[in-house]
Write an enzyme that holds these catalytic residues in place. Sequence first.
Site, short mmCIF file in Angstrom:
data_model
loop_
_atom_site.label_atom_id
_atom_site.label_comp_id
_atom_site.label_asym_id
_atom_site.label_seq_id
_atom_site.Cartn_x
_atom_site.Cartn_y
_atom_site.Cartn_z
N SER A 252 -7.91 -28.82 -37.51
CA SER A 252 -8.71 -29.46 -38.56
C SER A 252 -7.92 -30.33 -39.53
O SER A 252 -8.51 -31.08 -40.30
CB SER A 252 -9.49 -28.40 -39.35
N LYS B 63 -10.12 -31.12 -50.02
CA LYS B 63 -11.24 -30.79 -49.14
C LYS B 63 -12.27 -29.93 -49.86
O LYS B 63 -11.91 -29.10 -50.71
CB LYS B 63 -10.70 -30.06 -47.90
N SER C 279 -11.94 -30.54 -38.96
CA SER C 279 -13.01 -30.54 -39.96
C SER C 279 -12.65 -31.22 -41.27
O SER C 279 -13.51 -31.45 -42.11
CB SER C 279 -13.42 -29.10 -40.25
N THR D 174 -7.78 -24.37 -39.15
CA THR D 174 -7.82 -23.14 -38.39
C THR D 174 -7.31 -23.40 -36.98
O THR D 174 -6.47 -22.67 -36.45
CB THR D 174 -9.24 -22.56 -38.35
#
Length: 558
Positions: free
Chosen positions: A217, A110, A193, A214
Amino acid sequence: MPHTLVLLWLLLQSVVYGQYIYANQTNTGFPYPMLIDVTTEELETGLERGLFTSRDLVIAYIARIHEVNATLNVVTEINPDALSIADELDAERANGTTRGPLHGMPILIKGNIGTADKMSTTAGSFALLGAAVPRDSGVATKLRKAGVIILGKTNLSQWANFRSSFSNTTNGWSAYGGQTKGAYYPHQDPSGSSSGSGVASSIGLALATLGSETSGSILSPSEVSNIVGIKPTVGLTSRALVIPISERQDTVGPMARTVKDAAYLLQAIAGKDSDDNYTLAQPFENPPDYVGACNYSSLKGKRIGIPRNVITPGEEDGPVLAAFNAAIQIIRRAGATIVDNVNITEFALDKYLNSNNSLIVLEADFVADLPLNYLSKLATNPNNVQNLEDVRNFTQTFPPEEYPDRNTGVWDEALALGFNNTSPQFWAAYQENLVVGGSQGVLGVLANYSLDALILPTHYSPGLPALVGTPVVTVPLGNNPANTTVVYNERGTLVDNAPNIPFGLSFLGTAWSEASLIGFAYAYEQRTMVRDQVEPYLIPQTELADVVSTQKTAVYRA
């Protein structure tokens, strides 16, 4: 670009820079594995038998990225040193040295995970373009030690979905990386995300990927990309030099096509790191054997609970609930005792659905953690962003950041709090979170009913464990039927719901229970193989056979 042209270009680069290695593949009777389904063990076997090299893998995966990236916008950075790293690892293997089961395996990570190389670490923001970390992040260090080739970085929801008000932006969008789209329906919302990581793993742009979570995600993008995601206990994997949101909730974990592949990757990145004091709380000197936990009989004799009052279905959830109820019977037939309606308390449910404390904790942590744990540690910082206010000012004045069309609502609220994670107000909110997610939430349910794990449809699984930093594993559960109504997001740019879009099943447990959860998820996966029941609408065509045969031709002509 047609995949044959991409392959020829990559091979030309190999010849020009003197890095060309011929894969000494013989007619052994073993076919090349398909990269959309290949496993760690299949690649390891092929590498050991000389069917192909790590260089071949890098060439194939880069070609696959180029095939689909213009449509899906998944990968923002390809490591310019990937081929030379592959050559080094191939040479080690040829000399009889391997660093472990992931030796020479290409992995994408990521775009918020720091690497001290030629790639950028931006969290999708131009504010951090050109900024350099002083060393590899903790997890990148462990990947390299394990012999992993960090192939590139994936796009993400900018700042890990922690910039704009929820309805004001889109999952998988970042100013630096553009809009990622899912692969199971045209213009599919990839969730976030870790959007690019989910899509990349699902369609075989690398063996597997790393994401961060978090709250949701890893789990959410894994679910809609039909893959396995492991959200580890906070502190099992290092967050050092990973762009943060909250030290209390952030965690880095694997996203892979099978439970065992995810376990291999977790094995490589788990462990203590002196640069992240949360990892020093691990109750073991060395992490458990997560790969060994992949046992078909893992569910036998276990007590699995269902907190039904956490499930608040909408009109579109009929197929999910039907698949979930069918999964319950599969788990029961695997030897588990199902304990239904082990509900969280009414107090916890009310606070979970209506309290703002979970957001307050994240905002107050972010105000403090961003400068302290990341910005202040940068070796270079060309835009001189030293804190959240600097980042907001840059974002609001740099046109490619698309402000105000995509606002800074989350940051505005965080800065308006007037306090950070050192204040008594923060502490009160955090303590309530620990009660809601803990003693009156999932941890209380697990303890009070003597349960080994909980199960939920993945859509409902992230929130409560996020509050207390406990692990979750999601596996494919099913996909929407052909008569599903197509629903777009509020901006009208992405498809929220449609036929073919996958959904998942989550196993939830206590802190440090990853080995158990991996075992349960594996036992379910092996009985169902749900991932095989639905295909992406867009699949890259380059395969290892194309690469090896092209290289043979190039060598012959030379």
